[in-house]
Every structure is written in structure tokens, then in C-alpha cells.
Enzyme design. Structure first.
Site, PDB file in Angstrom:
ATOM      1  N   LYS A 161       0.865  -1.183   0.000  1.00  0.00           N
ATOM      2  CA  LYS A 161       0.000   0.000   0.000  1.00  0.00           C
ATOM      3  C   LYS A 161       0.894   1.223   0.000  1.00  0.00           C
ATOM      4  O   LYS A 161       1.937   1.191   0.655  1.00  0.00           O
ATOM      5  CB  LYS A 161      -0.923  -0.008   1.216  1.00  0.00           C
ATOM      6  CG  LYS A 161      -1.814  -1.234   1.347  1.00  0.00           C
ATOM      7  CD  LYS A 161      -2.977  -1.221   0.392  1.00  0.00           C
ATOM      8  CE  LYS A 161      -3.748  -2.553   0.434  1.00  0.00           C
ATOM      9  NZ  LYS A 161      -4.957  -2.558  -0.358  1.00  0.00           N
ATOM     10  N   LYS A 187       1.599  -9.853  -3.165  1.00  0.00           N
ATOM     11  CA  LYS A 187       0.405  -9.873  -4.033  1.00  0.00           C
ATOM     12  C   LYS A 187       0.178  -8.482  -4.604  1.00  0.00           C
ATOM     13  O   LYS A 187       0.232  -7.489  -3.867  1.00  0.00           O
ATOM     14  CB  LYS A 187      -0.819 -10.319  -3.223  1.00  0.00           C
ATOM     15  CG  LYS A 187      -2.132 -10.243  -3.984  1.00  0.00           C
ATOM     16  CD  LYS A 187      -3.306 -10.543  -3.051  1.00  0.00           C
ATOM     17  CE  LYS A 187      -4.645 -10.203  -3.668  1.00  0.00           C
ATOM     18  NZ  LYS A 187      -4.789  -8.816  -4.125  1.00  0.00           N
ATOM     19  N   ASP A 189      -2.181  -5.489  -6.050  1.00  0.00           N
ATOM     20  CA  ASP A 189      -3.555  -5.088  -5.757  1.00  0.00           C
ATOM     21  C   ASP A 189      -4.384  -5.179  -7.035  1.00  0.00           C
ATOM     22  O   ASP A 189      -3.864  -5.316  -8.133  1.00  0.00           O
ATOM     23  CB  ASP A 189      -3.606  -3.696  -5.139  1.00  0.00           C
ATOM     24  CG  ASP A 189      -4.564  -3.669  -3.955  1.00  0.00           C
ATOM     25  OD1 ASP A 189      -5.595  -4.374  -4.024  1.00  0.00           O
ATOM     26  OD2 ASP A 189      -4.286  -2.972  -2.970  1.00  0.00           O
ATOM     27  N   GLU A 190      -5.707  -5.121  -6.862  1.00  0.00           N
ATOM     28  CA  GLU A 190      -6.612  -5.413  -7.985  1.00  0.00           C
ATOM     29  C   GLU A 190      -6.488  -4.391  -9.120  1.00  0.00           C
ATOM     30  O   GLU A 190      -6.716  -4.738 -10.275  1.00  0.00           O
ATOM     31  CB  GLU A 190      -8.061  -5.514  -7.506  1.00  0.00           C
ATOM     32  CG  GLU A 190      -8.686  -4.245  -6.937  1.00  0.00           C
ATOM     33  CD  GLU A 190      -8.266  -3.962  -5.506  1.00  0.00           C
ATOM     34  OE1 GLU A 190      -7.703  -4.863  -4.865  1.00  0.00           O
ATOM     35  OE2 GLU A 190      -8.482  -2.826  -5.035  1.00  0.00           O
ATOM     36  N   HIS A 279      -8.642 -13.144  -7.432  1.00  0.00           N
ATOM     37  CA  HIS A 279      -9.194 -11.991  -6.713  1.00  0.00           C
ATOM     38  C   HIS A 279     -10.625 -11.823  -7.216  1.00  0.00           C
ATOM     39  O   HIS A 279     -10.962 -12.300  -8.302  1.00  0.00           O
ATOM     40  CB  HIS A 279      -8.327 -10.752  -7.001  1.00  0.00           C
ATOM     41  CG  HIS A 279      -8.602  -9.609  -6.083  1.00  0.00           C
ATOM     42  ND1 HIS A 279      -9.576  -8.675  -6.337  1.00  0.00           N
ATOM     43  CD2 HIS A 279      -8.039  -9.255  -4.906  1.00  0.00           C
ATOM     44  CE1 HIS A 279      -9.589  -7.785  -5.341  1.00  0.00           C
ATOM     45  NE2 HIS A 279      -8.671  -8.121  -4.465  1.00  0.00           N
ATOM     46  N   LYS A 320     -12.639  -5.352   6.749  1.00  0.00           N
ATOM     47  CA  LYS A 320     -13.254  -4.076   6.342  1.00  0.00           C
ATOM     48  C   LYS A 320     -14.394  -4.256   5.344  1.00  0.00           C
ATOM     49  O   LYS A 320     -15.100  -3.304   5.034  1.00  0.00           O
ATOM     50  CB  LYS A 320     -12.182  -3.172   5.719  1.00  0.00           C
ATOM     51  CG  LYS A 320     -11.693  -3.635   4.339  1.00  0.00           C
ATOM     52  CD  LYS A 320     -10.592  -2.751   3.762  1.00  0.00           C
ATOM     53  CE  LYS A 320     -10.171  -3.238   2.380  1.00  0.00           C
ATOM     54  NZ  LYS A 320      -9.014  -2.545   1.833  1.00  0.00           N
TER      55      LYS A 320
HETATM   56  O1  LIG Z   1      -6.609  -6.902  -2.589  1.00  0.00           O
HETATM   57  C1  LIG Z   1      -6.772  -7.090  -1.372  1.00  0.00           C
HETATM   58  O2  LIG Z   1      -6.975  -8.216  -0.915  1.00  0.00           O
HETATM   59  C2  LIG Z   1      -6.797  -5.867  -0.514  1.00  0.00           C
HETATM   60  O3  LIG Z   1      -5.987  -4.929  -1.097  1.00  0.00           O
HETATM   61  C3  LIG Z   1      -6.682  -5.952   0.939  1.00  0.00           C
HETATM   62  O4  LIG Z   1      -6.072  -4.813   1.501  1.00  0.00           O
HETATM   63  P1  LIG Z   1      -6.078  -4.569   3.075  1.00  0.00           P
HETATM   64  O5  LIG Z   1      -5.445  -5.770   3.725  1.00  0.00           O
HETATM   65  O6  LIG Z   1      -5.292  -3.306   3.281  1.00  0.00           O
HETATM   66  O7  LIG Z   1      -7.495  -4.396   3.483  1.00  0.00           O
HETATM   67 MG   LIG Z   2      -7.099  -4.890  -2.876  1.00  0.00          MG
END
Ligand SMILES: O=C(O)[C@H](O)COP(=O)(O)O
Ligand SMILES: [Mg+2]
Length: 425
Positions: A161, A187, A189-190, A279, A320
Site C-alpha cells: 500500500k 500480491k 492489488d486489484e 481476486h 473491512k
Molecule cells: O486486494 C486485497 O486483498 C486488498 O488490497 C486488501 O487490503 P487490506 O489488507 O489493506 O485491506
Molecule cells: Mg485490494
């Protein structure tokens, strides 16, 4: 008029054949319609009927579905709006091995049909013939042992992040910090694919170089879930690049790419021996409203049939994101379905070390745990964040409490001071 009307698509005495695909829906009939009429229209429109009566004649083959149960509420979703109905579809209605064709029947026009105010495809009972027309996962949860040599704990992943905007070099360095801190998988991110600030091929090469360095230093296997999501031809190009650079996995966003594309990628991954991390961005557009759409349970069933190895299935409500029945979905992914390999569930979305005991109590340890913010938001940075998550998971696997482990792990103690055991929003 003689011929077929929608009323021909209901038979409450019908006993489904072993080869039928049986779908459970919850429906809210439109004003002025009985639930029986609406159920008949669902069975009709999703198989071979329409709004008008149709003549039968020479060459006509009956591919009609049958609504055969109304209001049984076996799914236990009685708190949701609508009435539960079951519809049986004859085997011959379907093209074996084609998920798009199957979904055009059971989740097609009926989702917007005015005969129902709302309709939810809640569950499917997949018969043997249709099930085995799909490949299923190539590895499933065996990835834990085959790739990482891990049997007693969940595997761990992290998404750097901020999710987009990091340069290639920084992204790969963040990966190194996380891998050496104790996570198994970096990993993407999407929404990180092939942008100018971090091009796909550069990221692949630089991340794997850091992966190799981290594996060498820690003595543990490490891998990378690189996001190949794109148009199908481009995805195949990227899959080939991933294999030739020596990675074990690709990540595909299975809802946004579509199941046909996933089927094509699955074929190429079999040739190349690559595992697929699925994902599920956009799944909530189908499954969030409990009275309408397609449940995550059904989306997960589809993912297993078409053959992903790992799938995000939620965090049992701890993270979340809103979650539908993570435990029940994970059970379906593990149960035997005509010999298909299982799928490794991935818990992700707002997780941090303090949530690990409750999470693993619910999911068991045959899972992948992913934390993005719960690692990179650690007050002392990514490396300490990764150490904290690994300490929490190792403690759980050893039957020790977080508090006891925190006494010997300053990284974990700091994480617990920062986030406690609270669920974020
Ligand atoms: O793609 C994911 O699984 C998310 O980015 C999760 O991010 P987070 O752990 O910061 O909620
Ligand atoms: Mg994500």
C-alpha cells in the site's frame, strides 16, 4: 392456444433426476403474481420458454426446466426477503464445460425479468456430468505444501500500500521487506496491472529478483501473485511471461475478466504448471444484496469448477468488507465434488495481527491470510509489520496466545498496541 405456456414449467411432484442441475432461488413475485406463477416464469425463461405460449412441433426437443419446490427454506436464509424455490434443469440444456452458456441460463434474463421484483440465485447442486466437464483446480490447497513446504500454518500474503502509484523499484523493495519479515507471498492489488508508473514486465522481473534474494536470505520458499488481469489475449501473453521468468502463480480478477477468460487462462496455466490466485473485485455487485443477484457461494462454486487454486472468500465479518457466510463457502470449496481438487480460501480485507486468532478459529489453518494495511500500516514499517503477522500466525499454529507471543515479539506487541483486536471499517 395449445402448446407450451409458462404454467408447464412447474410440477411440485417432480423428483429431480441425478443428472439435473438444481438451483435454489429466492424470489419476490411482481405485484399481482402468485409465487407459483413467478416460479414457473423463472423456470420457463431460464430454459426454453418465454412470455408467450409456444407451439410444439416436429423437431422440438423438450429442454424445459421444472420448478419443483416452493417455500421449503432449506437454505436457512429465511431472514432474507422472498420465497425460496428450487428449479431443476435437464442436463441436455447445457453445453458441457462452458460456464458462459450455463450462466446465460441460470443467471441470465431472469435477473431482470419483470415477473419478479427481485431474484437471488442462492445455491446450486452441480450434477456429476456437468461438474466433471470442467477441470477444477490444478493444485488447490496443495500449493501450501507443494510451493511453500508448509503444513501446519496458513500461508501469508501482502499487498503493498498505497495500492497504486509506487514505482517498480519501490514496489519490489516493499516485497523484499515483507518476504524477509515472514510473509510467503507478495500480491499485486486489484487495480495494479500495467500502468506507466509500474509496468507489468519490469515489475515481474524486479519483484522476482527481490523474491530470490529474500528466499536465499530466509531459507524459505517465497512467491509472487502478479496481476495478469487484462483482455484475454493480453492475459495469455502475461501468463507466458510469468512462466518464463520463473514464478509459480498468476493472479486474475475473475469477475472483471469474466469466466470465459478465466477458463482460457486455466488451460494455459495447466500447460505451464502455474497456479491461479483469484481476486474477486466487483463480486459485491452480484452478491451484496441478500435478496437479489448471485450469491458469493455460487460465484465460489463457479470459480472451483473453472479451476482457480486460491479464491478470496472473506474474513468471517472481521475485516473491512461485508462478507457472506465465509465458513459455509469455504466448506463447499473443500468438500468432495466428484473428485475436483479443492480451492484454498483466502481471507483478505482489513485484517491485522490482532484478528488472527478469531479468524483462524473460524476458518481453520488451511487458508491464505492476506494483510495489506495490517502490515504496511505498522508503526515501524513493512518489515516489522510482516514479522508481527507471522508471529501471530505462528503463535496460533503452536497453540499459544497472542499476548504470550507478544512478550517475545516486539513487532507483534507494537501491532497489538496500535490496532488491538478491533475490526476496522
Ligand atoms: O486486494 C486485497 O486483498 C486488498 O488490497 C486488501 O487490503 P487490506 O489488507 O489493506 O485491506
Ligand atoms: Mg485490494
Amino acid at each position: 392456444m395449445a402448446g407450451i405456456t409458462y404454467e408447464d414449467f412447474i410440477d411440485l411432484s417432480y423428483d429431480p433426476a441425478a443428472a439435473d442441475l438444481v438451483c435454489t432461488f429466492r424470489i419476490e413475485p411482481a405485484a399481482g403474481m402468485t409465487v407459483e406463477e413467478a416460479a414457473s416464469r423463472v423456470a420457463s425463461e431460464s430454459s426454453n420458454g418465454t412470455w408467450a405460449a409456444l407451439p410444439t412441433g416436429e423437431g422440438f426437443t423438450d429442454m424445459g426446466a421444472t420448478a419443483f419446490a416452493i417455500g421449503d427454506d432449506e437454505s436457512g436464509a429465511a431472514d432474507s426477503a422472498g420465497t425460496e424455490i428450487k428449479v431443476a434443469y435437464p442436463e441436455g440444456l447445457f453445453e458441457p464445460g462452458s460456464m458462459p452458456q450455463i450462466l446465460s441460463c441460470i443467471a441470465g434474463n431472469i435477473m431482470g425479468m419483470k415477473a419478479v421484483d427481485s431474484i437471488r440465485l442462492a445455491d446450486c447442486e452441480w450434477p456429476e456430468g456437468l461438474t466433471t466437464s470442467f477441470p477444477g483446480p490444478q493444485f488447490g490447497s496443495d500449493v501450501r505444501e507443494e510451493i511453500f513446504g508448509v503444513a501446519d500454518r496458513p500461508i501469508l500474503a501482502t499487498v503493498p500500500k498505497p495500492k497504486v502509484g509506487l514505482s517498480t523499484e519501490t514496489h519490489a523493495e516493499v516485497g523484499y521487506e515483507a518476504w524477509t519479515g515472514g510473509v510467503d507471498l507478495l500480491k499485486d492489488d486489484e487495480n495494479l496491472t500495467d500502468q506507466a508508473f509500474n509496468p507489468f514486465h519490469d515489475r515481474l522481473v524486479e519483484s522476482l529478483a527481490q523474491r530470490d534474494r529474500a528466499a536465499e536470505e530466509t531459507g524459505e520458499p517465497k512467491s509472487y501473485l502478479i496481476n495478469v488481469t487484462a483482455g484475454t489475449n493480453e492475459m495469455l501473453e502475461r501468463v507466458d511471461q510469468v512462466a518464463s521468468e520463473g514464478c509459480e502463480y498468476v493472479m486474475v480478477d475473475v469477475i472483471t475478466t469474466g469466466w470465459a477468460a478465466v477458463q482460457t487462462v486455466r488451460e494455459r496455466c495447466e500447460e505451464l504448471g502455474l497456479a491461479i490466485h483469484a481476486h474477486r473485485a466487483m463480486h459485491a455487485a452480484f452478491d451484496r444484496l441478500s435478496h437479489h443477484g448471485v450469491s458469493m457461494r455460487v460465484l465460489a462454486q463457479i470459480a472451483r469448477l473453472v479451476g482457480v487454486d486460491q479464491l478470496h472468500t472473506g474474513t468471517v465479518g472481521l475485516g473491512k468488507l461485508a462478507n457472506e457466510d465465509t465458513v459455509g463457502i469455504n466448506a463447499w470449496l473443500r468438500d468432495d465434488h466428484y473428485g475436483l481438487n479443492d480451492v484454498l480460501p483466502v481471507a483478505s480485507g482489513g485484517l491485522h495481527p490482532g484478528l488472527v486468532p478469531d479468524l483462524l478459529d473460524a476458518t481453520g489453518t488451511n487458508v491464505c491470510v492476506q494483510a495489506g494495511g495490517g502490515i504496511h500500516g505498522h508503526p515501524h514499517g513493512t518489515h516489522e509489520g510482516a514479522k508481527a503477522l507471522r508471529a501471530a500466525v505462528d503463535a496460533y499454529a503452536a497453540g499459544r496466545s497472542l499476548e504470550a507471543k507478544a512478550e517475545e515479539s516486539p513487532a507483534l506487541a507494537t501491532a497489538i498496541d496500535e490496532w488491538g483486536t478491533e475490526t476496522p471499517r
